[in-house]
Design a protein around this motif. Structure first.
Motif: not given
Length: 138
Positions: A73-91
């Motif tokens: 979901a985080c990668r899809a959000l980023k690909q759609l122009g949203g913020p990169d929140i993957e590392s925050e989500a994993m934390e």
């Protein structure tokens, strides 16, 4: 379920990342906010009890685990122009997510255990909902 919990995780992290502090979202920004979910699959709950399967990063490659779903979901959000929140989500998963998988709360797939059925029946009999703004029962 893991999919619901994954959505809650991504939503919470996105609210924090964007700094949204509306009356309805302010609890998500509280550093003590946690997501506590219950495994809905009695067979998978064994893996959660044994290996923390759903949130263990080692199983992030495996579809339908919470870690995999959140990363996707985080990668899809980023690909759609949203913020990169993957590392925050994993934390957030490491520090603020608990998956209940003990046999007393996990019934057959998607169903109640004896304990959760009793809690649901008690809520149905006596539970109330309160409007968070007015404090009035609804």
């Amino acid at each position: 379920s893991g999919c619901t919990i994954s959505g809650l995780i991504v939503g919470t992290v996105l609210v924090r990342h964007l700094g949204l502090n509306t009356p309805t979202a302010c609890c998500l920004s509280d550093p003590d906010f946690r997501i506590v979910g219950c495994n809905v699959h009695d067979q998978i709950s064994f893996l959660d009890r044994s290996f923390n399967f759903h949130v263990n990063p080692i199983f992030g490659f495996m579809p339908l685990t919470i870690t995999h779903t959140v990363k996707a979901a985080c990668r899809a959000l980023k690909q759609l122009g949203g913020p990169d929140i993957e590392s925050e989500a994993m934390e957030f998963i490491k520090t603020s997510v608990e998956i209940r998988s003990d046999a007393t709360v996990v019934g057959k797939y998607g169903g109640h255990s004896e304990l959760t059925r009793a809690a649901a029946n008690l809520y149905d009999a006596r539970g109330v909902m309160t409007d968070y703004v007015t404090g009035q029962e609804t």
